[in-house]
Enzyme design. Sequence first.
Site, PDB file in Angstrom:
ATOM      1  N   ASP A  42       0.866  -1.169   0.000  1.00 27.51           N
ATOM      2  CA  ASP A  42       0.000   0.000   0.000  1.00 27.51           C
ATOM      3  C   ASP A  42       0.909   1.227   0.000  1.00 27.51           C
ATOM      4  O   ASP A  42       2.102   1.137   0.345  1.00 27.51           O
ATOM      5  CB  ASP A  42      -0.900  -0.028   1.241  1.00 27.51           C
ATOM      6  CG  ASP A  42      -1.760   1.217   1.353  1.00 27.51           C
ATOM      7  OD1 ASP A  42      -2.419   1.577   0.364  1.00 27.51           O
ATOM      8  OD2 ASP A  42      -1.742   1.849   2.430  1.00 27.51           O
ATOM      9  N   SER A 149      -2.252   0.528  -4.681  1.00 32.59           N
ATOM     10  CA  SER A 149      -2.799   1.583  -3.834  1.00 32.59           C
ATOM     11  C   SER A 149      -4.073   2.178  -4.397  1.00 32.59           C
ATOM     12  O   SER A 149      -4.325   2.139  -5.607  1.00 32.59           O
ATOM     13  CB  SER A 149      -1.739   2.688  -3.686  1.00 32.59           C
ATOM     14  OG  SER A 149      -2.234   3.783  -2.949  1.00 32.59           O
ATOM     15  N   ASN A 150      -4.854   2.766  -3.499  1.00 33.20           N
ATOM     16  CA  ASN A 150      -5.972   3.605  -3.913  1.00 33.20           C
ATOM     17  C   ASN A 150      -5.490   4.920  -4.511  1.00 33.20           C
ATOM     18  O   ASN A 150      -6.265   5.627  -5.168  1.00 33.20           O
ATOM     19  CB  ASN A 150      -6.889   3.912  -2.728  1.00 33.20           C
ATOM     20  CG  ASN A 150      -7.763   2.743  -2.325  1.00 33.20           C
ATOM     21  OD1 ASN A 150      -7.962   1.807  -3.092  1.00 33.20           O
ATOM     22  ND2 ASN A 150      -8.288   2.791  -1.112  1.00 33.20           N
TER      23      ASN A 150
END
Length: 258
Positions: A42, A149-150
Site C-alpha cells: 500500500d 494503492s488507492n
Amino acid sequence: MNILDRRRFLELTTGAMAGAVMPPTTVTPASTGGPVKAIVFDAFPIFDPRPVFALAEELFPGEGAALCNAWRTRQFEYTWLRTVADQYTDFLRVTEDALVFAARSLQLPLPPEERLRLVQAYLGLKAWPDVPDTLAVLKASGIRLGLLSNFSRRMLEAGIRNSGLEGVFEHLLSTDTVRRFKPSPHAYRMAVAAFGLKRESIVFAAFAGWDAAGAKWFGFPTVWVNRLDAPPEQMSVTPDATCRDLAGLVHFATSRPR
C-alpha cells in the site's frame, strides 16, 4: 485512521518533522508457506502521511487532530461507497470531497487556498526514513516489488519522485485501472496479473487494518505495517504478521523457505 487524542497527534506530527524513530519492531508469529517472490505495498507503508497532519494543525491550531480524524474516516468511507455504488472517481478527488465534508462537520472555515494546500500536501509526501535501505535489501534478495494503492498514478509517481525511488518498483498499480477501490478483490487481483504469480507467492504490506483484512481475505500472505500503533480490526481475520516498521516485513519475507 483510528481516533487520535491531541497528545498522540502531536507526538506523531512532531516525530514527522524531527525524523523520530518508531518504537522497536515486534512481529507476531508468521504463517508457514512457500517462498516470497514479490511484495506489493500500500502507499502508506512507503510514504509518510504525518506532514499532512502537521499542516492541518498549523492551519487549524487545536483542531488539526479532529479535522484529520474526520477527514480520513470520510475519505475511506467515500471510497467504499463509490465502489459499492459503481461511482468511481480518483482518490485525489475523493480526498478533497472528504476534506470539505470534514471541515463542515466540525464547522471549521475552509477557504479555497487552505483546501488546496491540504489536498496538494498528498502530492508532496516523502518516504519514511527506513524505506530506501529496506527496499534495497529486499531487491538484493531477489524479491520483486510493487505498489498497489488507492492512490492515483499521479500521486504514486509524485511520492516516488519526492523520495528518490525511481526504478525501485516493478509495477505501480493504481485502483484507477480497475475503477474499484480496495478492499475490492478486483483491486488486489491487479498484482496477480501484473507479476504473473500465484497470490500465495505475493506478500501484501498494508498500512491500515482494514486493508490487511481485505488482502488476507483475497488470499495474499499479509503483513500489517502498523506504523501508527492502531488497534486491530475485529473482522475474524488476522494478518500473518504485524510489525511497526519495515524491518518486520524483511524478517517475514526472508524467513520463509526460498
